[in-house]
Design a protein around this motif. Structure first.
Motif, short mmCIF file in Angstrom:
data_model
loop_
_atom_site.label_atom_id
_atom_site.label_comp_id
_atom_site.label_asym_id
_atom_site.label_seq_id
_atom_site.Cartn_x
_atom_site.Cartn_y
_atom_site.Cartn_z
N MET B 1 0.82 -1.21 0.00
CA MET B 1 0.00 0.00 0.00
C MET B 1 0.85 1.26 0.00
N SER B 2 1.99 1.20 0.72
CA SER B 2 2.84 2.39 0.81
C SER B 2 3.39 2.79 -0.56
N TRP B 3 3.60 1.80 -1.43
CA TRP B 3 4.14 2.13 -2.76
C TRP B 3 3.09 2.80 -3.63
N ILE B 4 1.81 2.43 -3.44
CA ILE B 4 0.74 3.09 -4.20
C ILE B 4 0.63 4.56 -3.76
N PHE B 5 0.71 4.79 -2.41
CA PHE B 5 0.70 6.16 -1.90
C PHE B 5 1.87 6.95 -2.48
N LEU B 6 3.05 6.30 -2.53
CA LEU B 6 4.25 6.99 -3.04
C LEU B 6 4.06 7.36 -4.51
N ALA B 7 3.49 6.43 -5.30
CA ALA B 7 3.24 6.72 -6.72
C ALA B 7 2.29 7.90 -6.86
N CYS B 8 1.24 7.95 -6.02
CA CYS B 8 0.29 9.07 -6.06
C CYS B 8 0.99 10.38 -5.68
N ALA B 9 1.89 10.31 -4.68
CA ALA B 9 2.62 11.51 -4.26
C ALA B 9 3.49 12.03 -5.40
N ILE B 10 4.11 11.12 -6.15
CA ILE B 10 4.97 11.52 -7.27
C ILE B 10 4.13 12.14 -8.39
N LEU B 11 3.00 11.49 -8.72
CA LEU B 11 2.17 11.97 -9.83
C LEU B 11 1.57 13.35 -9.53
N THR B 12 1.12 13.57 -8.27
CA THR B 12 0.54 14.87 -7.94
C THR B 12 1.62 15.96 -7.93
N GLU B 13 2.84 15.57 -7.51
CA GLU B 13 3.94 16.54 -7.51
C GLU B 13 4.30 16.95 -8.94
N VAL B 14 4.39 15.97 -9.84
CA VAL B 14 4.72 16.28 -11.24
C VAL B 14 3.63 17.14 -11.86
N ALA B 15 2.36 16.80 -11.57
CA ALA B 15 1.24 17.60 -12.10
C ALA B 15 1.33 19.04 -11.60
N ALA B 16 1.68 19.22 -10.30
CA ALA B 16 1.79 20.57 -9.74
C ALA B 16 2.93 21.34 -10.40
N THR B 17 4.06 20.66 -10.64
CA THR B 17 5.21 21.33 -11.23
C THR B 17 4.92 21.75 -12.67
N LEU B 18 4.21 20.87 -13.42
CA LEU B 18 3.86 21.22 -14.79
C LEU B 18 2.84 22.37 -14.80
N SER B 19 1.96 22.41 -13.78
CA SER B 19 1.02 23.53 -13.66
C SER B 19 1.76 24.83 -13.39
N LEU B 20 2.85 24.74 -12.59
CA LEU B 20 3.67 25.92 -12.30
C LEU B 20 4.24 26.48 -13.61
N ARG B 21 4.64 25.58 -14.51
CA ARG B 21 5.15 26.00 -15.82
C ARG B 21 4.05 26.74 -16.59
N MET B 22 2.83 26.21 -16.57
CA MET B 22 1.73 26.85 -17.29
C MET B 22 1.38 28.20 -16.66
N ALA B 23 1.34 28.24 -15.30
CA ALA B 23 0.92 29.45 -14.59
C ALA B 23 1.91 30.59 -14.79
N SER B 24 3.21 30.26 -14.94
CA SER B 24 4.23 31.31 -14.94
C SER B 24 4.52 31.86 -16.33
N GLN B 25 3.87 31.31 -17.36
CA GLN B 25 4.09 31.84 -18.70
C GLN B 25 3.39 33.19 -18.86
N PRO B 26 3.98 34.11 -19.66
CA PRO B 26 3.29 35.37 -19.92
C PRO B 26 1.93 35.07 -20.54
N GLY B 27 0.86 35.63 -19.97
CA GLY B 27 -0.47 35.36 -20.48
C GLY B 27 -1.05 34.03 -20.03
#
Lengths: 119, 108
Positions: B1-27
């Protein structure tokens, strides 16, 4: 150059916040530094991306430098152990960051030359 | 179970980082900042679940950070057409190995 200075600022704020998180166990007032540090760090990271650095490069350098610096500073400030394996890890991170940075610069140079050749 | 939680933690982190890229673009749409906030909060939540289900902090944090960096670089290559050369891939592998060494070395 400006984006690397911004990235350095983002890393320093992140490390300050993480070390404060540890020290806040004894001094709860430091949670203010924790919050300010992480918010400031993400704001600086946003500016780095706006200045044109790729997210792959910025995030890799930011994350890895933060982990390595935090390990070194935790040893200096809190007397945490710094093992040989950790020393090897820090050296690997520094080498990896250099590779990513040099590779990104070479890719940007090639892109500029291709643009000139096409124009 | 801990590995499934870890996979979810990684996926949400990557999604947040990619959102940061979208949010910080001009416009870029400000709504992406909501994704950044929600993603990182969820990532730390899943990381906490990972730890409470028994995985050691050094192992969990090391894998989380290293896989997150590598996945983010790959995703930004695919989504944003950012350059990814052989030297850069080598650097990402070194960073991942280094973070794992620091966290595993600290765990003992």
């Amino acid at each position: 150059m400006r984006k690397w200075l911004l990235l350095a600022a983002a890393i320093l704020m992140e490390v300050t916040a993480t070390l404060s998180l540890r020290a806040a166990l004894d001094a709860p007032a430091l949670y203010a530094v924790v919050a300010a540090g992480y918010v400031g760090s993400f704001a600086a990271l946003g500016l780095v991306l706006r200045a044109g650095m790729g997210i792959g490069v910025a995030y890799g350098v930011w994350g890895a430098s933060g982990v390595a610096l935090t390990a070194v500073m935790a040893t200096l400030l809190f007397g945490d152990p710094l093992t040989v394996v950790m020393g090897v890890g820090i050296a690997l991170v520094i080498g990896g960051v250099l590779c990513v940075e040099l590779g990104a610069q070479a890719a940007a140079r090639r892109a500029r030359e291709a643009e000139r050749a096409g124009a | 179970m801990s590995w499934i939680f870890l996979a979810c933690a990684i996926l949400t982190e990557v999604a947040a980082t990619l959102s940061l890229r979208m949010a910080s673009q001009p416009g870029g749409a400000k709504a992406w900042w909501a994704g950044v906030g929600a993603g990182y909060v969820a990532a730390f939540g899943f990381l906490t679940l990972t730890l409470s289900s028994g995985l050691a902090l050094g192992v969990a944090y090391g894998i989380w950070a290293a896989v997150g960096v590598a996945l983010t670089a790959l995703a930004s290559r695919v989504l944003f057409k950012e350059p990814l050369t052989t030297v850069m891939v080598l650097g990402i592998v070194l960073i991942a190995a280094g973070v794992l060494c620091i966290e595993l070395g600290a765990a003992h």
